[in-house]
Design an enzyme around this catalytic site. Sequence first.
Site, PDB file in Angstrom:
ATOM      1  CG  ASP A  79      37.736  41.110  43.884  1.00 26.63           C
ATOM      2  OD1 ASP A  79      38.357  41.808  44.672  1.00 26.63           O
ATOM      3  OD2 ASP A  79      36.629  41.422  43.424  1.00 26.63           O
ATOM      4  CB  SER A 127      34.770  39.863  40.647  1.00 21.27           C
ATOM      5  OG  SER A 127      36.013  40.336  41.077  1.00 21.27           O
ATOM      6  NE  ARG A 160      30.893  45.674  42.657  1.00 22.83           N
ATOM      7  CZ  ARG A 160      30.334  46.803  43.069  1.00 22.83           C
ATOM      8  NH1 ARG A 160      29.451  47.434  42.324  1.00 22.83           N
ATOM      9  NH2 ARG A 160      30.666  47.308  44.244  1.00 22.83           N
TER      10      ARG A 160
HETATM   11  C1  FRU Z   1      35.687  43.758  45.072  1.00 24.12           C
HETATM   12  C2  FRU Z   1      35.304  44.451  43.764  1.00 24.12           C
HETATM   13  C3  FRU Z   1      34.187  43.703  43.056  1.00 24.12           C
HETATM   14  C4  FRU Z   1      34.375  44.109  41.635  1.00 24.12           C
HETATM   15  C5  FRU Z   1      35.878  44.185  41.527  1.00 24.12           C
HETATM   16  C6  FRU Z   1      36.374  45.257  40.593  1.00 24.12           C
HETATM   17  O1  FRU Z   1      36.989  44.029  45.455  1.00 24.12           O
HETATM   18  O2  FRU Z   1      34.940  45.786  44.010  1.00 24.12           O
HETATM   19  O3  FRU Z   1      32.902  43.957  43.573  1.00 24.12           O
HETATM   20  O4  FRU Z   1      33.839  43.206  40.738  1.00 24.12           O
HETATM   21  O5  FRU Z   1      36.367  44.435  42.825  1.00 24.12           O
HETATM   22  O6  FRU Z   1      37.760  45.169  40.454  1.00 24.12           O
END
Ligand code: FRU
Length: 498
Positions: free
Chosen positions: A48, A111, A171
């Site tokens: 991300d 993220s 998150r």
């Molecule tokens: C989305 C995700 C988020 C998380 C991150 C972990 O792709 O799963 O929800 O914060 O990637 O790398």
Amino acid sequence: MELPKTKISHRDALLNAESSIAKIKDSVNKDLLRLKYHFMAPAYWINDPNGLIFYKGEYHLFYQHYPYAPQWGSMHWGHAKSKDLVHWEHLPIALAPSESYDLDEKGGCYSGSAVDDNGVMSLLYTGTIIRDGKVIQTQNLATSKDGITFEKYEGNPVISSPPEDGSSNFRDPKVWKHEDTWYMIIGSSKDEKGNALLYKSPDLRQWDYVGVLAESDGTMGTMWECPDFFPLGDRYVLMFSPMGMGDRKAIYLIGDMDYETGKFEWDVIGDVDTGFEYYAPQSFLDGKGRRVIIAWLNAWDWMPWFKNFGPTSKNNWCGAMSTPRTVELDVDGRLKFPPVEELKVLRREHYHHANTKVVPGVPLLPEYVGSDCLEIKVELQLAGCQAEEVGFVLRASKDREQQTLLSYNLQSKELRFDRSKSDGWSGGIQTVRLEASETLQLHIFIDTCVIEVYADNYRVALTNNIYPDPSSVHLDLYAVGDIVNLNTLDIWKLRSAW
Ligand code: FRU
């Protein structure tokens, strides 16, 4: 190199990560599949986009990064900046797992987003750790005065557990300021229904739970990852990447926000992009008043999870970012996503054709227009046309054994992206119905292993990865069943931005 397994200072964790990347980046750069104008990490894994911000006259892009292998692992925040959204300069890794709330082999600094707090760049991110098989996600703050070196706040976590309306999936904080108050939404779920939870704060450190901003009615996924919320014109937009919503991976809702109640009531739903590979778009307000989004182009086989990281992982890198797009309200209240104008600086040789016919079985395009890096704009006349199909053969080998098909069926009014013969790895066919129109307008960006397609006046976007041989650069425009009138065709070879 390996991720350190025991407690480490943040500074040492960053130095370790940097030296792991430094050892491999030159050899990674020699890979022929490396993208020419899409953003990539210098090496290894990216997911991300995080912390997108226009800060002190420059664009900053952070990203989920595993700097020890070309696959997902304990998450760091990679960092880069740009003056024009096209040319990016890599900066030192900004965040590494180092604290009790983010140091975990299967967790890390997940993220989040960035805001400018009176000149202090402030990152809000999710710390993830696993304890006794349970995921513990908390929200944390890191700040920087120079936009390069970040200190984790000693009072972390700033939000240490989910509210009753959430779950342990808690998150991806996205923060913004409204009047004098900071607001944050966090992706979560309740009873297997995705939701976005709203908090507010006077100072980014003390957060109060407001309530559920919006939630799934049971048809919009089991968990909302990477929610994003912003005003656009006189409305508000909520974007998120739902888990468990089938092929739909980046949704937007348009509605109205009531800050008194903390509720967002929406009446329009759409897809940001319907491609196989477009996930977790994040938005920010740029220096020109535009709302810009960038998303992760995930280069792995989703089924089964985490088993196949795609052809580039053999060459020690995996994943990239989409080109930046602006978000605009269309006249009928839906969204459109035109690519940013700045991309025009990449244009080199130009080929133009107008007022001609695409005749079944007759090649129209000269051989020299082919390349692995192209921008194509076409307008075809549909009104009164008797043809069955019209389309492009993209990234084809000389004998056309290898090819990617982008076609439009005039009966079903479907645009179809077919990568069953793209490379022997990707596979899959996608179709999207376009609303009836007098003309078919397509805008296509091809870069080594990514194709971004826009249709329906930028209301439809389709982004996919393909991994053809470097020599598969041939391009055809074809018609089936009858002649198709071509109003205009422009093809530019694009140069590298790196
Ligand atoms: C989305 C995700 C988020 C998380 C991150 C972990 O792709 O799963 O929800 O914060 O990637 O790398």
